[in-house]
Every structure is written in C-alpha cells, then in structure tokens.
Design a protein around this motif. Structure first.
Motif, PDB file in Angstrom:
ATOM      1  N   SER A  13       0.867  -1.277   0.112  1.00  0.00           N
ATOM      2  CA  SER A  13      -0.004  -0.003   0.109  1.00  0.00           C
ATOM      3  C   SER A  13       0.867   1.351  -0.026  1.00  0.00           C
ATOM      4  O   SER A  13       1.118   2.012  -0.989  1.00  0.00           O
ATOM      5  CB  SER A  13      -0.940  -0.066   1.213  1.00  0.00           C
ATOM      6  OG  SER A  13      -1.635   1.314   1.316  1.00  0.00           O
ATOM      7  N   ARG A 293      -0.169  -5.151   9.097  1.00  0.00           N
ATOM      8  CA  ARG A 293      -0.882  -6.202   9.757  1.00  0.00           C
ATOM      9  C   ARG A 293      -0.255  -6.540  11.020  1.00  0.00           C
ATOM     10  O   ARG A 293       1.086  -6.873  11.008  1.00  0.00           O
ATOM     11  CB  ARG A 293      -1.055  -7.257   8.908  1.00  0.00           C
ATOM     12  CG  ARG A 293      -1.886  -8.406   9.506  1.00  0.00           C
ATOM     13  CD  ARG A 293      -2.249  -9.673   8.664  1.00  0.00           C
ATOM     14  NE  ARG A 293      -2.461 -10.818   9.400  1.00  0.00           N
ATOM     15  CZ  ARG A 293      -3.632 -11.103  10.120  1.00  0.00           C
ATOM     16  NH1 ARG A 293      -4.938 -10.052   9.773  1.00  0.00           N
ATOM     17  NH2 ARG A 293      -4.116 -11.975  10.463  1.00  0.00           N
ATOM     18  N   GLY A 323      -3.060  -1.428   9.548  1.00  0.00           N
ATOM     19  CA  GLY A 323      -4.019  -1.930   8.459  1.00  0.00           C
ATOM     20  C   GLY A 323      -5.189  -2.622   9.171  1.00  0.00           C
ATOM     21  O   GLY A 323      -6.448  -2.607   8.825  1.00  0.00           O
ATOM     22  N   SER A 324      -4.645  -3.745   9.994  1.00  0.00           N
ATOM     23  CA  SER A 324      -5.732  -4.720  10.408  1.00  0.00           C
ATOM     24  C   SER A 324      -4.751  -5.212  11.733  1.00  0.00           C
ATOM     25  O   SER A 324      -3.798  -5.316  11.750  1.00  0.00           O
ATOM     26  CB  SER A 324      -5.953  -5.950   9.503  1.00  0.00           C
ATOM     27  OG  SER A 324      -4.924  -6.675   9.392  1.00  0.00           O
ATOM     28  N   ALA A 343      -9.533   0.433   9.569  1.00  0.00           N
ATOM     29  CA  ALA A 343     -10.820   0.163   8.964  1.00  0.00           C
ATOM     30  C   ALA A 343     -11.924   0.808   9.579  1.00  0.00           C
ATOM     31  O   ALA A 343     -12.015   0.695  11.001  1.00  0.00           O
ATOM     32  CB  ALA A 343     -10.906  -1.390   8.826  1.00  0.00           C
ATOM     33  N   LEU A 347     -14.333  -4.476   5.365  1.00  0.00           N
ATOM     34  CA  LEU A 347     -13.641  -4.062   4.035  1.00  0.00           C
ATOM     35  C   LEU A 347     -12.817  -5.430   3.464  1.00  0.00           C
ATOM     36  O   LEU A 347     -12.293  -6.026   4.434  1.00  0.00           O
ATOM     37  CB  LEU A 347     -12.820  -3.072   4.281  1.00  0.00           C
ATOM     38  CG  LEU A 347     -13.179  -1.584   4.709  1.00  0.00           C
ATOM     39  CD1 LEU A 347     -11.924  -0.733   4.933  1.00  0.00           C
ATOM     40  CD2 LEU A 347     -14.080  -1.091   3.482  1.00  0.00           C
ATOM     41  N   GLU A 351     -10.097  -3.181  -0.766  1.00  0.00           N
ATOM     42  CA  GLU A 351     -10.367  -2.135  -0.393  1.00  0.00           C
ATOM     43  C   GLU A 351      -9.934  -1.113   0.363  1.00  0.00           C
ATOM     44  O   GLU A 351      -9.536  -0.174   0.392  1.00  0.00           O
ATOM     45  CB  GLU A 351     -12.109  -2.230   0.165  1.00  0.00           C
ATOM     46  CG  GLU A 351     -12.918  -2.683  -0.951  1.00  0.00           C
ATOM     47  CD  GLU A 351     -14.430  -3.228  -0.271  1.00  0.00           C
ATOM     48  OE1 GLU A 351     -15.421  -3.157  -1.082  1.00  0.00           O
ATOM     49  OE2 GLU A 351     -14.495  -3.656   0.837  1.00  0.00           O
ATOM     50  N   SER A 352      -9.367  -1.952   1.341  1.00  0.00           N
ATOM     51  CA  SER A 352      -8.477  -1.418   2.777  1.00  0.00           C
ATOM     52  C   SER A 352      -7.257  -0.912   1.930  1.00  0.00           C
ATOM     53  O   SER A 352      -6.777   0.336   2.416  1.00  0.00           O
ATOM     54  CB  SER A 352      -7.941  -2.426   3.737  1.00  0.00           C
ATOM     55  OG  SER A 352      -7.394  -1.701   4.723  1.00  0.00           O
ATOM     56  N   HIS A 355      -7.629   2.334  -0.037  1.00  0.00           N
ATOM     57  CA  HIS A 355      -8.303   3.607   0.812  1.00  0.00           C
ATOM     58  C   HIS A 355      -7.511   3.779   1.789  1.00  0.00           C
ATOM     59  O   HIS A 355      -7.778   4.657   2.858  1.00  0.00           O
ATOM     60  CB  HIS A 355      -9.714   3.498   1.061  1.00  0.00           C
ATOM     61  CG  HIS A 355     -10.590   3.334  -0.029  1.00  0.00           C
ATOM     62  ND1 HIS A 355     -10.895   4.355  -0.691  1.00  0.00           N
ATOM     63  CD2 HIS A 355     -11.284   2.295  -0.613  1.00  0.00           C
ATOM     64  CE1 HIS A 355     -11.829   4.064  -1.809  1.00  0.00           C
ATOM     65  NE2 HIS A 355     -12.086   2.837  -1.734  1.00  0.00           N
ATOM     66  N   THR A 356      -6.152   3.254   1.785  1.00  0.00           N
ATOM     67  CA  THR A 356      -5.230   3.445   3.179  1.00  0.00           C
ATOM     68  C   THR A 356      -5.175   4.821   3.519  1.00  0.00           C
ATOM     69  O   THR A 356      -5.221   5.160   4.789  1.00  0.00           O
ATOM     70  CB  THR A 356      -4.046   2.669   2.722  1.00  0.00           C
ATOM     71  OG1 THR A 356      -4.236   1.481   2.689  1.00  0.00           O
ATOM     72  CG2 THR A 356      -2.921   3.232   3.870  1.00  0.00           C
ATOM     73  N   LEU A 359      -8.480   6.269   5.271  1.00  0.00           N
ATOM     74  CA  LEU A 359      -8.827   5.727   6.395  1.00  0.00           C
ATOM     75  C   LEU A 359      -7.693   5.911   7.491  1.00  0.00           C
ATOM     76  O   LEU A 359      -8.202   6.173   8.694  1.00  0.00           O
ATOM     77  CB  LEU A 359      -8.503   4.023   6.102  1.00  0.00           C
ATOM     78  CG  LEU A 359      -9.913   3.529   5.060  1.00  0.00           C
ATOM     79  CD1 LEU A 359      -9.583   2.233   4.783  1.00  0.00           C
ATOM     80  CD2 LEU A 359     -11.166   3.522   5.986  1.00  0.00           C
TER      81      LEU A 359
END
Length: 390
Positions: A13, A293, A323-324, A343, A347, A351-352, A355-356, A359
């Motif tokens: 990303s 992550r 991110g997660s 998030a 998502l 998508e994540s 749109h990083t 978000l």
C-alpha cells in the motif's frame, strides 16, 4: 507536545515515509502546535534503504549489475556517509518486483548481481556493509552471490559452473581461496528478523518457496539440493552454518553471507540503532508506530514491538496503528498504550489497500483529538506519563 512518528511500511500500500507523513498531517490538523518528528522505520525488508537514508541524510549510488534472469539491470545501493557504510537491499536486485508474477520461478534466478554489488562497493573503498534480506524472489542459497565475489564451484569434470540454481546439483568441488581478500577485512551485518535455518521443513524452501513460485511437487528436491550444496561448502570450510537461525533468509542468502563472516542481527534493532532512534524516543512525549498487519508475529520481535519495548524502557507511551489487528493479542497491552486498526467497517483487503490514505488520516485525526486533551492537562509540557488502568 512532542510526538515521534516512526512506522513501518504498510506493505502493498504505502511506504513508511508516506505513512509517517499522513499521520503527521492528521495530528497537525487537530494539534497545530505539536512538534512532530517523522522517522520512517524498517526491519530489513523492502524500504530499509529509504528509512536509513531519510534518517541519516545518506545517498543512493547507482550501478548496473546482472539481474535475476541474467540480463543487465540498473539498480542502486545506499551509503551512510557518516559511518561510510554500504547498505545493500536484496529486493533491489532480486526482489519480487524485478520480474512479473507469471514469470516467477526461483529455479531460474541468480543472485550474481549481489556479488557484483559487493565488488563495486569494495572497489569504492567501503569496508562496512548492512545487508537487508527481505523481499527476495530467489532460492539459490546465495550460490550466485558467492560466485560473484570469487568462490569457485566446479562439477566432477573440473568445469566451472555458471551462477544459476540448476547447477547446484552439479557441484563437486568448492574453493573459497579465490574470494576477494578485502572481504575478510569487512564488517558485514545482516538485518533480518527471519529465524529459519537453510534446510528442512522450517527452512527456506518449504517455508518461503511456495510464495516464490515453487511447486509443491518440487519442494523436497529443492530442499535436498540446498542441503547437499551447504554440506559441500561446510565440509570445505570445516564449519557449520546452515542451522544458524536466519541462514534461510532470502532464499539462503543468509547462509552464504554467514560463510564470509557476516553477523546476523535483529533487523528492527539494527536499523533503530543505526538511526539513533532511542535518542528520538527520549525527546518525545508520545511515540506512534504502525504496520500493515498486526498478528502473533508482532510479539516475536517485529518492528512496532521493538519500538514499543524501547519506548517502555524510558516510560514513553506508544500508540500502534495498523491496517488490521488480529484478535486475542492481549500481550500487546503490556507494551502499547492503545492499538488501532484503520478500517471503519467491513472491508476487503483490496478495499483497505485502495483507501489506506483516507482511512489512516481519519483514524489518526480521531486519536489526535484525544491526545490534545492530555496536552491541556500538561503532559506535553512536562512529559508526565499517565498510566492506563489495568
């Protein structure tokens, strides 16, 4: 209020530098007077050169070497001018981005270009090296690299072998006597958080081979070929390297570097020390870090954990933004004051990633709205840490 923003990249990303700048922008929206130090970090994978050069005001040195498929490619290595240290990021020579996904096949890739880069740096007078081993697409045990610095490999007929993985099974004689003698007077540090040995079920081929394009039916043969290759080198040198944690990093490049005197180090800690991150932490009221992550591996020494442990030693609160975040990571509360996934609802990964920026900006802006109230209470002026209730 002084805030150190020191994230890793969100892989696939945004770069660490980009992530840091977005975080800084969001904080400034809510706390205009905040003094923010954006210091991108890395742990030895892709982006490590950029993180090091950003922090030390180093430079990139261009060169042309043999690429993974044998043709010439234009690439670069880094130079930390103050310490005269050459930084070689393997991904810049034999990384996933060097070849298209449909053409990925580590049976065809050579690491010769890395050996050529070493020779270039030695010729330029550099005697300190940092190797960043993340993101490689190869699995040749560093065979090509070793040929590039003067190691001789011959078949049973005495014919010198070319630097491609299909020749590994033909090795009969190994000779290190032709290695560039300057190598033995060189300090080589490996920045990697991979702990895998070279061979076996937890080795380079079985663990990392499938994501590099190795077919399941080829794993056993490739692993045995690497073992035979390592056995011949270790017999020649009279020393064992293949079982050292990290020997399997970058398709076995870790092993090859260990045979020429390299020292394996935690990537995150090596980079942190190289950019004097601890001093920046000491000068901050808050530390913000992040990664793409957060999962159980974060607790095993990934970059955000290393930063948080360092900050905790100096009683500096640390916020993690990812991110997660995998559930049930309760041990992370021991080092992070709070943890936040970017998030804002269900998502997909695609998508994540797409749109990083948006978000991340809004998540950090909300965090900053809370931080400014700690500043109103005086925290940002006298560095008194408010400990959360357990």
């Amino acid at each position: 209020m002084r805030i150190l923003v020191s994230p890793d990249s969100f892989k696939g990303s945004e770069s660490a530098k980009s992530i840091g700048e977005i975080i800084s922008s969001a904080i400034k929206t809510e706390i205009p007077h905040a003094i923010i130090d954006v210091t991108p970090m890395a742990d030895g994978g892709e982006g490590t050169i950029d993180a090091l050069l950003h922090a030390t005001k180093g430079k990139k040195l261009a060169l042309t070497v043999t690429g993974p498929l044998g043709g010439k490619i234009k690439t670069h290595y880094g130079l930390l001018e103050e310490s005269q240290t050459a930084v070689i990021e393997v991904a810049s020579f034999v990384g996933f981005t060097a070849v298209s996904e449909e053409r990925r096949n580590p049976l065809r890739y050579t690491t010769l270009g890395i050996g050529e880069c070493i020779e270039n740096a030695l010729e330029a007078g550099y005697r300190k090296f940092i190797f960043c081993l993340g993101g490689s697409a190869t699995n040749d045990g560093g065979f090509g690299m070793l040929l590039g610095i003067g190691v001789s490999f011959k078949d049973r007929h005495g014919t010198r072998l070319e630097p491609y993985p299909h020749n590994l099974s033909k090795i009969h004689d190994v000779d290190y006597s032709g290695v560039d003698p300057r190598i033995w007077d060189t300090e080589i540090r490996i920045a990697s958080d991979v702990k895998n040995p070279l061979c076996g079920k937890s080795g380079a081929t079985y663990i990392f081979g499938p994501q590099k394009g190795v077919k399941s039916t080829d794993l056993a043969v490739m692993d045995q070929t690497l073992k035979d290759y390592a056995d011949k080198i270790e017999c020649h040198l009279g020393k064992q390297f293949s079982d050292i944690p990290g020997a399997g990093a970058a398709g076995g490049l870790g092993f090859a570097l260990l045979t020429i005197g390299a020292k394996m180090e935690s990537g995150a800690e090596l980079i942190a020390n190289s950019i004097n991150l601890e001093a920046k932490i000491l000068n901050s009221d808050w530390v913000i870090t992040g990664e793409g992550r957060t999962d159980h591996q974060t607790l095993q020494g990934k970059l955000p954990y290393v930063i948080a442990k360092m900050a905790r030693r100096h009683k500096k609160p640390t916020i993690l933004i990812s991110g997660s975040i995998e559930s049930n990571l309760y041990d992370l509360y021991e080092v992070f004051e709070s943890m936040h996934a970017i998030a804002n609802g269900p998502l997909t990964l695609k998508e994540s990633i797409e749109h990083t920026q948006e978000l991340l900006y809004h998540r950090v802006r909300n965090i900053a709205r809370l931080l400014k109230y700690t500043d109103l209470e005086g925290m940002g002026r006298n560095s008194k840490v408010i400990k959360p209730a357990k």
